[in-house]
Design a protein around this motif. Structure first.
Motif, mmCIF file in Angstrom:
data_model
loop_
_atom_site.group_PDB
_atom_site.id
_atom_site.type_symbol
_atom_site.label_atom_id
_atom_site.label_comp_id
_atom_site.label_asym_id
_atom_site.label_seq_id
_atom_site.Cartn_x
_atom_site.Cartn_y
_atom_site.Cartn_z
ATOM 1 N N PRO A 96 0.812 -1.220 0.000
ATOM 2 C CA PRO A 96 0.000 0.000 0.000
ATOM 3 C C PRO A 96 0.846 1.270 0.000
ATOM 4 C CG PRO A 96 -0.960 -1.613 1.480
ATOM 5 C CD PRO A 96 0.361 -2.187 1.033
ATOM 6 N N ALA A 97 1.996 1.230 0.673
ATOM 7 C CA ALA A 97 2.862 2.409 0.750
ATOM 8 C C ALA A 97 3.437 2.790 -0.611
ATOM 9 C CB ALA A 97 3.990 2.168 1.746
ATOM 10 N N ASP A 98 3.438 1.850 -1.564
ATOM 11 C CA ASP A 98 3.945 2.159 -2.910
ATOM 12 C C ASP A 98 3.190 3.330 -3.530
ATOM 13 O OD1 ASP A 98 5.623 -0.005 -2.637
ATOM 14 O OD2 ASP A 98 4.467 -1.325 -3.963
ATOM 15 N N LEU A 101 -3.243 9.404 -3.490
ATOM 16 C CA LEU A 101 -4.640 9.015 -3.678
ATOM 17 C C LEU A 101 -5.415 9.009 -2.365
ATOM 18 C CD1 LEU A 101 -4.054 6.159 -6.260
ATOM 19 C CD2 LEU A 101 -5.232 8.319 -6.686
ATOM 20 N N GLY A 102 -4.696 9.042 -1.239
ATOM 21 C CA GLY A 102 -5.330 9.166 0.068
ATOM 22 C C GLY A 102 -6.329 8.077 0.400
ATOM 23 N N ASP A 103 -7.477 8.507 0.941
ATOM 24 C CA ASP A 103 -8.489 7.558 1.395
ATOM 25 C C ASP A 103 -9.157 6.786 0.265
ATOM 26 O OD1 ASP A 103 -8.005 8.274 4.001
ATOM 27 O OD2 ASP A 103 -9.685 9.687 4.134
ATOM 28 N N LYS A 104 -8.963 7.235 -0.968
ATOM 29 C CA LYS A 104 -9.578 6.529 -2.095
ATOM 30 C C LYS A 104 -9.082 5.088 -2.189
ATOM 31 C CE LYS A 104 -10.192 10.661 -4.964
ATOM 32 N NZ LYS A 104 -9.816 11.322 -6.243
ATOM 33 N N VAL A 105 -7.853 4.846 -1.730
ATOM 34 C CA VAL A 105 -7.288 3.497 -1.832
ATOM 35 C C VAL A 105 -7.013 2.909 -0.442
ATOM 36 C CG1 VAL A 105 -6.302 3.849 -4.117
ATOM 37 C CG2 VAL A 105 -4.965 4.475 -2.098
ATOM 38 N N LYS A 106 -7.634 3.461 0.586
ATOM 39 C CA LYS A 106 -7.422 2.964 1.943
ATOM 40 C C LYS A 106 -7.842 1.502 2.056
ATOM 41 C CE LYS A 106 -8.397 4.049 6.784
ATOM 42 N NZ LYS A 106 -9.120 4.977 7.719
ATOM 43 N N GLY A 107 -6.959 0.683 2.582
ATOM 44 C CA GLY A 107 -7.239 -0.748 2.752
ATOM 45 C C GLY A 107 -6.951 -1.584 1.522
ATOM 46 N N MET A 108 -6.709 -0.936 0.368
ATOM 47 C CA MET A 108 -6.440 -1.673 -0.868
ATOM 48 C C MET A 108 -4.950 -2.023 -0.987
ATOM 49 S SD MET A 108 -8.752 0.356 -3.696
ATOM 50 C CE MET A 108 -10.531 0.522 -3.508
ATOM 51 N N VAL A 109 -4.671 -2.996 -1.825
ATOM 52 C CA VAL A 109 -3.293 -3.425 -2.075
ATOM 53 C C VAL A 109 -3.033 -3.380 -3.580
ATOM 54 C CG1 VAL A 109 -1.599 -5.292 -1.857
ATOM 55 C CG2 VAL A 109 -3.309 -4.928 -0.056
ATOM 56 N N PRO A 110 -1.972 -2.709 -4.014
ATOM 57 C CA PRO A 110 -1.688 -2.646 -5.458
ATOM 58 C C PRO A 110 -1.009 -3.917 -5.965
ATOM 59 C CG PRO A 110 -0.009 -1.439 -4.264
ATOM 60 C CD PRO A 110 -1.018 -1.895 -3.241
ATOM 61 N N MET A 130 -5.924 -2.970 -8.382
ATOM 62 C CA MET A 130 -6.090 -2.798 -6.943
ATOM 63 C C MET A 130 -6.928 -3.923 -6.340
ATOM 64 S SD MET A 130 -4.344 -0.076 -6.449
ATOM 65 C CE MET A 130 -4.777 0.146 -4.724
ATOM 66 N N ALA A 131 -6.322 -4.680 -5.413
ATOM 67 C CA ALA A 131 -7.083 -5.656 -4.638
ATOM 68 C C ALA A 131 -7.854 -4.891 -3.565
ATOM 69 C CB ALA A 131 -6.150 -6.672 -4.003
ATOM 70 N N PRO A 132 -9.114 -5.226 -3.317
ATOM 71 C CA PRO A 132 -9.916 -4.463 -2.360
ATOM 72 C C PRO A 132 -9.440 -4.559 -0.919
ATOM 73 C CG PRO A 132 -11.092 -6.416 -3.098
ATOM 74 C CD PRO A 132 -9.883 -6.300 -3.962
ATOM 75 N N SER A 133 -8.677 -5.609 -0.602
ATOM 76 C CA SER A 133 -8.143 -5.775 0.752
ATOM 77 C C SER A 133 -6.957 -6.720 0.695
ATOM 78 C CB SER A 133 -9.213 -6.348 1.693
ATOM 79 O OG SER A 133 -9.498 -7.702 1.354
#
Length: 226
Positions: free
Chosen positions: A113-115, A121-130, A197-200
């Motif tokens: 996620p830190a990538d 993108l902030g909270d738009k990708v919170k909890g997601m994994v690229p 983006m994986a949702p979690s």
């Protein structure tokens, strides 16, 4: 500071800017991108050799100079599936440019996620994994595909659903997606990358699909790799 120096500094600052947008998955068809104007200077990126040893699932067009439509002899059929590392020969359209490419999804790499921090993108990708979908494009037709953009690569979830993606303007070192360079003629190849983006953290990206014209996500007519 001279006017020339200030101008160069400003241009350098603009060149370093990177912006991104979370793209939601949805049904699309055809090649919906419009080609940019041809640049006045040669493209900075150079053609790179494709992955060696990747088995071809389909053959290149037998007649030199024939840019075959989907379903023609030697080209991938809509809805056809491949293993990661296999090559699909597909007709390719970008604006008024038409040709034939050999497309290979070579790997799917899990990121962190830190990538995405540089993309802000902030909270738009919170909890997601690229995840990074690496693929190779080779020109196997007779048309120079210089400055075209292939794209149209999406990630697939375990249930077969489409993953959200990230559209980047600028250079993202973790996953570069450059236009094809000047002089991209028959035999030239280039590696590229798409972000899915994986949702979690509990859900993996297990495959990839290509839905560029004449393929489509409508009616399961996209090409898939798993």
């Amino acid at each position: 500071m001279s006017t020339t120096t200030m101008r160069r500094t400003a241009l350098g600052t603009i060149g370093l800017a990177v912006t991104a947008t979370l793209t939601l998955s949805g049904c699309k068809s055809g090649n919906e991108e419009a080609p940019p104007a041809a640049p006045s200077s040669p493209a900075a990126s150079a053609a790179q050799p494709g992955a060696a040893g990747s088995p071809d699932a389909t053959a290149s067009p037998s007649a030199a100079g024939s840019e075959a439509p989907a379903g023609a002899a030697g080209t991938a059929k809509p809805g056809q599936s491949f293993k990661i590392g296999q090559t699909a020969t597909v007709p390719f359209t970008y604006g008024s440019t038409k040709g034939t490419i050999a497309l290979t999804v070579t790997s799917i790499e899990e990121g962190r996620p830190a990538d995405l921090d540089p993309l802000k993108l902030g909270d738009k990708v919170k909890g997601m994994v690229p995840y990074y979908i690496h693929y190779t494009v080779k020109n196997v037709g007779t048309t120079d595909l210089a400055y075209s953009s292939v794209g149209h690569i999406k990630g697939l979830l375990p249930d077969g659903g489409e993953a959200n993606g990230v559209s980047v303007i600028g250079t993202f070192e973790k996953c570069k997606d450059d236009a094809l360079p000047k002089g991209f003629t028959n035999g030239q190849s280039q590696t590229s990358c798409a972000i899915a983006m994986a949702p979690s953290a509990q859900v993996k990206i297990t495959g990839a699909e290509y839905w560029g014209e004449p393929y489509s996500t409508v009616g399961n007519k996209a090409l898939t790799w798993k």
